[in-house]
Design an enzyme around this catalytic site. Structure first.
Site, PDB file in Angstrom:
ATOM      1  N   LEU A 167       0.816  -1.225   0.000  1.00 25.82           N
ATOM      2  CA  LEU A 167       0.000   0.000   0.000  1.00 25.82           C
ATOM      3  C   LEU A 167       0.847   1.271   0.000  1.00 25.82           C
TER       4      LEU A 167
ATOM      5  N   ALA B 175      -4.068  -2.899   6.082  1.00 27.75           N
ATOM      6  CA  ALA B 175      -3.954  -1.699   6.926  1.00 27.75           C
ATOM      7  C   ALA B 175      -3.009  -1.997   8.075  1.00 27.75           C
TER       8      ALA B 175
ATOM      9  N   SER C 152      -3.539  -2.221  11.449  1.00 28.46           N
ATOM     10  CA  SER C 152      -4.875  -2.341  12.041  1.00 28.46           C
ATOM     11  C   SER C 152      -4.889  -2.405  13.563  1.00 28.46           C
TER      12      SER C 152
ATOM     13  N   SER D 229     -14.179   1.297   9.705  1.00 26.14           N
ATOM     14  CA  SER D 229     -14.183   0.720  11.048  1.00 26.14           C
ATOM     15  C   SER D 229     -15.077   1.486  12.018  1.00 26.14           C
TER      16      SER D 229
ATOM     17  N   GLU E 250     -14.259   2.036  14.841  1.00 27.23           N
ATOM     18  CA  GLU E 250     -13.325   2.884  15.594  1.00 27.23           C
ATOM     19  C   GLU E 250     -13.484   4.356  15.168  1.00 27.23           C
TER      20      GLU E 250
ATOM     21  N   TYR F 297      -5.147   5.631  14.471  1.00 29.42           N
ATOM     22  CA  TYR F 297      -5.762   4.621  13.591  1.00 29.42           C
ATOM     23  C   TYR F 297      -7.169   5.071  13.172  1.00 29.42           C
TER      24      TYR F 297
ATOM     25  N   LYS G 261      -6.092 -12.548  22.918  1.00 25.18           N
ATOM     26  CA  LYS G 261      -5.183 -12.495  24.068  1.00 25.18           C
ATOM     27  C   LYS G 261      -5.834 -13.224  25.241  1.00 25.18           C
TER      28      LYS G 261
ATOM     29  N   ARG H 267      -4.910   2.836  27.178  1.00 29.16           N
ATOM     30  CA  ARG H 267      -4.640   3.672  25.997  1.00 29.16           C
ATOM     31  C   ARG H 267      -4.703   5.153  26.344  1.00 29.16           C
TER      32      ARG H 267
ATOM     33  N   GLU I 259      -9.456   6.363  25.089  1.00 28.94           N
ATOM     34  CA  GLU I 259     -10.175   5.084  24.947  1.00 28.94           C
ATOM     35  C   GLU I 259     -11.490   5.267  24.184  1.00 28.94           C
TER      36      GLU I 259
HETATM   37  P1  NAP Z   1      -5.128  -7.909  10.200  1.00 24.09           P
HETATM   38  O1  NAP Z   1      -5.358  -9.325  10.606  1.00 24.09           O
HETATM   39  O2  NAP Z   1      -4.254  -7.044  11.032  1.00 24.09           O
HETATM   40  O3  NAP Z   1      -4.573  -7.928   8.696  1.00 24.09           O
HETATM   41  C1  NAP Z   1      -4.011  -6.789   8.107  1.00 24.09           C
HETATM   42  C2  NAP Z   1      -3.451  -7.151   6.753  1.00 24.09           C
HETATM   43  O4  NAP Z   1      -2.895  -5.977   6.140  1.00 24.09           O
HETATM   44  C3  NAP Z   1      -2.319  -8.191   6.781  1.00 24.09           C
HETATM   45  O5  NAP Z   1      -2.498  -9.073   5.699  1.00 24.09           O
HETATM   46  C4  NAP Z   1      -1.070  -7.337   6.584  1.00 24.09           C
HETATM   47  O6  NAP Z   1      -0.007  -8.034   5.986  1.00 24.09           O
HETATM   48  C5  NAP Z   1      -1.617  -6.300   5.609  1.00 24.09           C
HETATM   49  N1  NAP Z   1      -0.823  -5.083   5.495  1.00 24.09           N
HETATM   50  C6  NAP Z   1      -0.481  -4.222   6.482  1.00 24.09           C
HETATM   51  N2  NAP Z   1       0.224  -3.186   5.980  1.00 24.09           N
HETATM   52  C7  NAP Z   1       0.334  -3.408   4.646  1.00 24.09           C
HETATM   53  C8  NAP Z   1       0.948  -2.699   3.588  1.00 24.09           C
HETATM   54  N3  NAP Z   1       1.608  -1.552   3.795  1.00 24.09           N
HETATM   55  N4  NAP Z   1       0.841  -3.189   2.345  1.00 24.09           N
HETATM   56  C9  NAP Z   1       0.189  -4.363   2.116  1.00 24.09           C
HETATM   57  N5  NAP Z   1      -0.399  -5.089   3.074  1.00 24.09           N
HETATM   58  C10 NAP Z   1      -0.324  -4.607   4.338  1.00 24.09           C
HETATM   59  O7  NAP Z   1      -6.542  -7.139  10.076  1.00 24.09           O
HETATM   60  P2  NAP Z   1      -8.037  -7.729   9.977  1.00 24.09           P
HETATM   61  O8  NAP Z   1      -8.569  -7.892  11.345  1.00 24.09           O
HETATM   62  O9  NAP Z   1      -8.056  -8.857   9.023  1.00 24.09           O
HETATM   63  O10 NAP Z   1      -8.795  -6.472   9.358  1.00 24.09           O
HETATM   64  C11 NAP Z   1      -8.892  -6.284   7.954  1.00 24.09           C
HETATM   65  C12 NAP Z   1      -9.209  -4.825   7.665  1.00 24.09           C
HETATM   66  O11 NAP Z   1     -10.455  -4.479   8.266  1.00 24.09           O
HETATM   67  C13 NAP Z   1      -8.203  -3.818   8.206  1.00 24.09           C
HETATM   68  O12 NAP Z   1      -8.149  -2.734   7.300  1.00 24.09           O
HETATM   69  C14 NAP Z   1      -8.803  -3.369   9.522  1.00 24.09           C
HETATM   70  O13 NAP Z   1      -8.318  -2.089   9.868  1.00 24.09           O
HETATM   71  C15 NAP Z   1     -10.279  -3.364   9.151  1.00 24.09           C
HETATM   72  N6  NAP Z   1     -11.230  -3.584  10.238  1.00 24.09           N
HETATM   73  C16 NAP Z   1     -11.084  -4.700  11.032  1.00 24.09           C
HETATM   74  C17 NAP Z   1     -12.028  -4.945  12.017  1.00 24.09           C
HETATM   75  C18 NAP Z   1     -11.919  -6.161  12.903  1.00 24.09           C
HETATM   76  O14 NAP Z   1     -12.603  -6.195  13.941  1.00 24.09           O
HETATM   77  N7  NAP Z   1     -11.135  -7.173  12.529  1.00 24.09           N
HETATM   78  C19 NAP Z   1     -13.126  -4.062  12.187  1.00 24.09           C
HETATM   79  C20 NAP Z   1     -13.226  -2.963  11.343  1.00 24.09           C
HETATM   80  C21 NAP Z   1     -12.284  -2.741  10.361  1.00 24.09           C
HETATM   81  P3  NAP Z   1       1.113  -8.856   6.865  1.00 24.09           P
HETATM   82  O15 NAP Z   1       0.531 -10.231   7.076  1.00 24.09           O
HETATM   83  O16 NAP Z   1       2.286  -8.824   5.981  1.00 24.09           O
HETATM   84  O17 NAP Z   1       1.289  -8.105   8.164  1.00 24.09           O
HETATM   85  N1  GDD Z   2      -5.466  -5.164  22.625  1.00 28.25           N
HETATM   86  C1  GDD Z   2      -5.792  -5.103  23.928  1.00 28.25           C
HETATM   87  N2  GDD Z   2      -4.957  -5.658  24.839  1.00 28.25           N
HETATM   88  N3  GDD Z   2      -6.927  -4.469  24.277  1.00 28.25           N
HETATM   89  C2  GDD Z   2      -7.253  -4.445  25.583  1.00 28.25           C
HETATM   90  C3  GDD Z   2      -6.445  -5.023  26.579  1.00 28.25           C
HETATM   91  C4  GDD Z   2      -5.228  -5.651  26.193  1.00 28.25           C
HETATM   92  O1  GDD Z   2      -4.455  -6.165  27.007  1.00 28.25           O
HETATM   93  N4  GDD Z   2      -7.050  -4.833  27.775  1.00 28.25           N
HETATM   94  C5  GDD Z   2      -8.177  -4.182  27.552  1.00 28.25           C
HETATM   95  N5  GDD Z   2      -8.314  -3.927  26.222  1.00 28.25           N
HETATM   96  C6  GDD Z   2      -9.406  -3.172  25.598  1.00 28.25           C
HETATM   97  C7  GDD Z   2      -8.926  -2.004  24.743  1.00 28.25           C
HETATM   98  O2  GDD Z   2      -8.586  -0.892  25.571  1.00 28.25           O
HETATM   99  C8  GDD Z   2     -10.162  -1.787  23.856  1.00 28.25           C
HETATM  100  O3  GDD Z   2     -11.066  -0.952  24.529  1.00 28.25           O
HETATM  101  C9  GDD Z   2     -10.770  -3.184  23.736  1.00 28.25           C
HETATM  102  O4  GDD Z   2     -10.110  -4.004  24.718  1.00 28.25           O
HETATM  103  C10 GDD Z   2     -10.626  -3.821  22.358  1.00 28.25           C
HETATM  104  O5  GDD Z   2      -9.267  -3.753  21.964  1.00 28.25           O
HETATM  105  P1  GDD Z   2      -8.729  -4.540  20.659  1.00 28.25           P
HETATM  106  O6  GDD Z   2      -9.107  -5.968  20.737  1.00 28.25           O
HETATM  107  O7  GDD Z   2      -7.276  -4.198  20.530  1.00 28.25           O
HETATM  108  O8  GDD Z   2      -9.602  -3.927  19.479  1.00 28.25           O
HETATM  109  P2  GDD Z   2     -10.005  -2.426  19.094  1.00 28.25           P
HETATM  110  O9  GDD Z   2     -11.467  -2.281  19.390  1.00 28.25           O
HETATM  111  O10 GDD Z   2      -9.079  -1.433  19.653  1.00 28.25           O
HETATM  112  O11 GDD Z   2      -9.763  -2.431  17.513  1.00 28.25           O
HETATM  113  C11 GDD Z   2     -10.237  -3.516  16.711  1.00 28.25           C
HETATM  114  O12 GDD Z   2     -11.547  -3.266  16.274  1.00 28.25           O
HETATM  115  C12 GDD Z   2     -11.677  -2.136  15.417  1.00 28.25           C
HETATM  116  C13 GDD Z   2     -13.176  -2.000  15.082  1.00 28.25           C
HETATM  117  O13 GDD Z   2     -13.836  -1.296  16.093  1.00 28.25           O
HETATM  118  C14 GDD Z   2      -9.257  -3.670  15.539  1.00 28.25           C
HETATM  119  O14 GDD Z   2      -9.568  -4.843  14.825  1.00 28.25           O
HETATM  120  C15 GDD Z   2      -9.355  -2.503  14.591  1.00 28.25           C
HETATM  121  O15 GDD Z   2      -8.553  -2.755  13.426  1.00 28.25           O
HETATM  122  C16 GDD Z   2     -10.831  -2.344  14.187  1.00 28.25           C
HETATM  123  O16 GDD Z   2     -10.996  -1.280  13.280  1.00 28.25           O
END
Ligand code: NAP
Ligand code: GDD
Length: 322
Positions: free
Chosen positions: A57, A80, A82, A123, A125, A147, A190, A276, A279
């Site tokens: 990207l 991303a 992420s 997202s 977020e 982010y 985790k 964080r 939050e």
């Molecule tokens: P993820 O497991 O962290 O996967 C991120 C992917 O992006 C990995 O394949 C990573 O490659 C790739 N990547 C990172 N930087 C890149 C770059 N500069 N160029 C090309 N590839 C790159 O994330 P996910 O949970 O599958 O989420 C997918 C998307 O949805 C993300 O955009 C995230 O922000 C968004 N999103 C996720 C959630 C959620 O709850 N999971 C919710 C809302 C939005 P590597 O394997 O090489 O690191």
């Molecule tokens: N990671 C993490 N680790 N989070 C923790 C912990 C810890 O030890 N303890 C508490 N938390 C709380 C964070 O403060 C946050 O409020 C919540 O758990 C969720 O954290 P994450 O699982 O890291 O996810 P996120 O909500 O910050 O972000 C994810 O969801 C987004 C969509 O709302 C990611 O997947 C983002 O890429 C995505 O956009």
């Protein structure tokens, strides 16, 4: 046979989306960035069925070249930086990939083949310090992390390219979705991985941050189906995907440990290192537009999700020590 290009195919969502598109008869091209080690753990089982192509990207010409070479009908931009905490320690990198990366990909599509349909991974977020409860497509954004700010940029540039150039470009505003393939640093994995290690005698405690934060957690497999549905509509529009139910991190811990016959209060330690700077306290979706217009609904409940993840981690950790 339609062709789909997935950026981020090595990530959680990319792996589920690739499986889903293959089952729909697509030729799937997955963009991967160069790495000194193999990052294909999540797509090992389908590696022979997909085409892997290098790109990043951060690199405009690699994106142009991918669109020229494969002429995809659909592009899913899942790549991303992420992980929210990393966005404070690497804010510029996060902006480069998660924000400007979207423009680079949209530019490649506009210049090479503007008929390509485009999905942007927006997202919940972006709602951050929420302006209304529950959150829907029209809820104003108030991101609370670099982010979240980058995702708002990616979201709005997608809307802008749709309106400026008439691209079929849509954003799915997805609430947290999890699975046994979730990265280990995210709180759900985790917890389930940590609880499994405690159960098997490999650890005695689990250190977490804010236990009171509330999220709308669903199963990733359901959400990738929704992404595809958005690109099959007659007109490009943005949609919220979520379950409409919210739980705290504490509740997730309680259920995960209880599933292993453990009381989380004996093992979970709050550690300021995981708090964080700002939050997001409460996320809960109003997914009614997706339900009405796409016919999308989640199939896995919170309880089923926790059980699925705990059991997968118990099996995985048992195999690691066998
Ligand atoms: P993820 O497991 O962290 O996967 C991120 C992917 O992006 C990995 O394949 C990573 O490659 C790739 N990547 C990172 N930087 C890149 C770059 N500069 N160029 C090309 N590839 C790159 O994330 P996910 O949970 O599958 O989420 C997918 C998307 O949805 C993300 O955009 C995230 O922000 C968004 N999103 C996720 C959630 C959620 O709850 N999971 C919710 C809302 C939005 P590597 O394997 O090489 O690191
Ligand atoms: N990671 C993490 N680790 N989070 C923790 C912990 C810890 O030890 N303890 C508490 N938390 C709380 C964070 O403060 C946050 O409020 C919540 O758990 C969720 O954290 P994450 O699982 O890291 O996810 P996120 O909500 O910050 O972000 C994810 O969801 C987004 C969509 O709302 C990611 O997947 C983002 O890429 C995505 O956009």
């Amino acid at each position: 046979m339609p062709t789909a290009l997935i950026t981020g195919i090595t990530g959680q969502d990319g792996s589920y989306l690739a499986e889903f598109l293959l089952s729909q008869g697509y030729q799937v091209v997955g963009m991967v960035r160069r790495s000194s080690t193999v990052t294909f753990e999540r797509i090992q089982h389908i590696q022979d069925a997909v085409t892997i192509a290098q790109g990043d990207l951060h690199d405009q010409s690699s994106l142009v070249s991918l669109i020229e070479t494969y002429r995809p009908d659909e592009v899913y931009n899942l790549a991303a930086q992420s992980f929210v905490p990393t966005s404070w320690s690497q804010p510029v990198l996060t902006g480069e990939a998660t924000a400007l990366g979207v423009t680079r990909l949209l530019e490649a599509i506009r210049l090479v083949n503007p008929k390509t349909r485009f999905y942007q991974a927006s997202s919940s977020e972006m709602f951050g310090k929420v302006r209304e409860v529950p959150q829907r497509e029209t809820t104003p954004f108030y991101p609370r992390s670099p982010y979240g700010v980058a995702k708002v940029y990616g979201h709005m540039i997608t809307v802008n390219y749709r309106e400026s150039y008439d691209l079929f470009a849509v954003s799915g505003i997805l609430f947290n979705h999890e699975s046994p393939r979730r990265g280990l640093e995210f709180v759900t994995r985790k917890i389930t991985y940590g609880a499994a290690r405690i159960k098997l005698g490999l650890a005695t405690e689990l250190r977490l941050g804010n236990l009171e934060a509330r999220r709308d957690w669903g199963f990733a497999g359901d959400y990738v189906r929704g992404m595809w549905m958005m690109l099959q509509q007659d007109a490009p529009e943005d949609y919220v995907l979520g379950t409409g139910v919210t739980h705290s991190v504490r509740e997730f811990c309680e259920l995960a440990f209880a599933h292993l016959g453990l009381d989380y209060r004996q093992y979970v330690v709050q550690d300021p290192r995981f708090f964080r700077p700002a939050e997001v306290d409460l996320l809960v979706a109003d997914p009614s537009k997706a339900r009405q217009k796409l016919g999308w609904q989640p199939t896995i409940s919170f309880e089923e999700l926790v059980k699925m993840m705990v059991e997968a981690d118990l099996k995985r950790v048992s195999q690691e020590i066998a």
